[in-house]
Design a protein around this motif. Structure first.
Motif, PDB file in Angstrom:
ATOM      1  N   THR A  93       0.829  -1.207   0.000  1.00 22.24           N
ATOM      2  CA  THR A  93       0.000   0.000   0.000  1.00 22.24           C
ATOM      3  C   THR A  93       0.860   1.252   0.000  1.00 22.24           C
ATOM      4  O   THR A  93       0.568   2.242  -0.671  1.00 22.24           O
ATOM      5  CB  THR A  93      -0.941   0.002   1.214  1.00 22.24           C
ATOM      6  OG1 THR A  93      -1.733  -1.189   1.198  1.00 22.24           O
ATOM      7  CG2 THR A  93      -1.860   1.210   1.181  1.00 22.24           C
ATOM      8  N   ARG A  94       1.952   1.198   0.750  1.00 16.32           N
ATOM      9  CA  ARG A  94       2.856   2.348   0.813  1.00 16.32           C
ATOM     10  C   ARG A  94       3.490   2.614  -0.552  1.00 16.32           C
ATOM     11  O   ARG A  94       3.677   3.762  -0.954  1.00 16.32           O
ATOM     12  CB  ARG A  94       3.950   2.081   1.866  1.00 16.32           C
ATOM     13  CG  ARG A  94       4.960   3.203   1.996  1.00 16.32           C
ATOM     14  CD  ARG A  94       6.061   2.825   2.985  1.00 16.32           C
ATOM     15  NE  ARG A  94       6.764   1.615   2.579  1.00 16.32           N
ATOM     16  CZ  ARG A  94       7.707   1.586   1.639  1.00 16.32           C
ATOM     17  NH1 ARG A  94       8.050   2.703   1.007  1.00 16.32           N
ATOM     18  NH2 ARG A  94       8.308   0.458   1.337  1.00 16.32           N
ATOM     19  N   ALA A  97      -0.003   0.427  -4.073  1.00 13.22           N
ATOM     20  CA  ALA A  97      -1.152  -0.446  -4.292  1.00 13.22           C
ATOM     21  C   ALA A  97      -2.401   0.193  -3.698  1.00 13.22           C
ATOM     22  O   ALA A  97      -2.358   0.815  -2.636  1.00 13.22           O
ATOM     23  CB  ALA A  97      -0.914  -1.816  -3.663  1.00 13.22           C
ATOM     24  N   LEU A  98      -3.507   0.035  -4.398  1.00 13.21           N
ATOM     25  CA  LEU A  98      -4.751   0.640  -3.949  1.00 13.21           C
ATOM     26  C   LEU A  98      -5.447  -0.195  -2.894  1.00 13.21           C
ATOM     27  O   LEU A  98      -6.074   0.326  -1.981  1.00 13.21           O
ATOM     28  CB  LEU A  98      -5.680   0.847  -5.151  1.00 13.21           C
ATOM     29  CG  LEU A  98      -7.047   1.475  -4.859  1.00 13.21           C
ATOM     30  CD1 LEU A  98      -6.869   2.918  -4.392  1.00 13.21           C
ATOM     31  CD2 LEU A  98      -7.928   1.416  -6.100  1.00 13.21           C
ATOM     32  N   ASN A  99      -5.331  -1.517  -3.009  1.00  9.84           N
ATOM     33  CA  ASN A  99      -6.089  -2.396  -2.124  1.00  9.84           C
ATOM     34  C   ASN A  99      -5.361  -3.724  -2.008  1.00  9.84           C
ATOM     35  O   ASN A  99      -4.418  -4.010  -2.731  1.00  9.84           O
ATOM     36  CB  ASN A  99      -7.508  -2.604  -2.673  1.00  9.84           C
ATOM     37  CG  ASN A  99      -8.504  -2.966  -1.592  1.00  9.84           C
ATOM     38  OD1 ASN A  99      -8.139  -3.436  -0.508  1.00  9.84           O
ATOM     39  ND2 ASN A  99      -9.776  -2.746  -1.866  1.00  9.84           N
ATOM     40  N   PHE A 100      -5.831  -4.565  -1.073  1.00 12.74           N
ATOM     41  CA  PHE A 100      -5.248  -5.879  -0.870  1.00 12.74           C
ATOM     42  C   PHE A 100      -6.373  -6.873  -0.644  1.00 12.74           C
ATOM     43  O   PHE A 100      -7.269  -6.638   0.182  1.00 12.74           O
ATOM     44  CB  PHE A 100      -4.304  -5.861   0.338  1.00 12.74           C
ATOM     45  CG  PHE A 100      -3.763  -7.220   0.694  1.00 12.74           C
ATOM     46  CD1 PHE A 100      -2.637  -7.718   0.052  1.00 12.74           C
ATOM     47  CD2 PHE A 100      -4.379  -7.996   1.652  1.00 12.74           C
ATOM     48  CE1 PHE A 100      -2.137  -8.970   0.368  1.00 12.74           C
ATOM     49  CE2 PHE A 100      -3.894  -9.254   1.981  1.00 12.74           C
ATOM     50  CZ  PHE A 100      -2.761  -9.739   1.334  1.00 12.74           C
TER      51      PHE A 100
END
Length: 245
Positions: A93-94, A97-100
């Motif tokens: 995310t850092r 990436a927008l989501n997991f």
């Protein structure tokens, strides 16, 4: 409609996500490793990327870092993994990436994440020459249905994760014409598709006297996919016989 890239080393996951997203109206390209993903990204900009973390050549987080470093992270990326730690998810995310999404991925979570990702698209959609692959494998992590071959004419398969809404259809022994005539046009599209598919497979099972080999040939599905499809639709081959027509 959006152009979505699915990057995962598991064939079943790639094909399953391709089919689900394809039924949602998206055009899907797949890559089985980071190198294929690099090649696809260098030729076009997808509207969204679903990127697995653990892959044999280069892991997804490293690939994400490369795209960020090279100025190629111009599209939303959703990370996927069945073994990632919280620290890994935070790092992704850092990086950007927008989501997991944690595997096995629930259908509603997948569709919601995709919708959110597309709403955050960083660049306008660009036309690409992605070709939707034919489904040839499957996993147990998400219910699914199989894509018919290009020569197959009936309506597209429904999203079988949406079955089981208490819809009444004709008895299992009726011919497809009778079953289909009981499908209400007031139903949501996916439920109507499920009803049609039940009638369709029941018809072929009766016609072929329960022979799964012949039904697989008639419907253009592999036997493994056919068994799973019938199970998802609640169709019991053993209760159907040719004399019922």
């Amino acid at each position: 409609m959006a152009n979505i890239l699915v990057v995962d080393d598991e064939m079943g996951i790639r094909e399953l996500l391709s089919e689900i997203l394809g039924d949602e109206g998206h055009v899907v390209a797949t890559a089985e490793n980071a190198q294929q993903a690099r090649e696809l990204r260098s030729g076009s900009v997808p509207d969204l990327v679903l990127l697995d973390i653990w892959m044999p050549d280069t892991d997804g987080v490293t690939l994400l870092k490369e795209w960020q470093r090279d100025g190629l992270l111009t599209m939303p990326v959703i990370m996927m993994s069945g073994h990632a730690t919280i620290d890994t998810a935070v790092e992704a995310t850092r990086i950007g990436a927008l989501n997991f999404l944690e595997k096995p991925i629930a259908l509603q979570k997948l569709l919601k994440a995709v919708q959110q990702g597309l709403s955050h698209s960083r660049e306008p959609a660009r036309p690409v020459s992605y070709i939707r692959p034919t489904v040839t494998a499957n996993t147990d992590s998400i219910d699914h249905h199989s894509s018919p071959p290009s020569s197959y004419a009936p309506p597209s398969a429904s999203d079988t994760l949406h079955h089981g809404h208490g819809m009444a259809i004709a008895p299992a022994y009726a011919p497809i014409a009778d079953n289909a005539s009981n499908i209400s046009f007031d139903l949501p599209l996916r439920e109507a598709r499920d009803a049609f598919e039940r009638a369709y497979f029941e018809y072929h099972l009766v016609r072929e006297n329960g022979s799964m080999t012949r039904v697989a040939e008639r419907t253009g599905l592999e036997r493994t996919h056919l068994y799973r499809k019938l199970k998802q639709l609640g169709v019991e081959p053993g209760k159907l016989s040719k004399k019922s027509i």
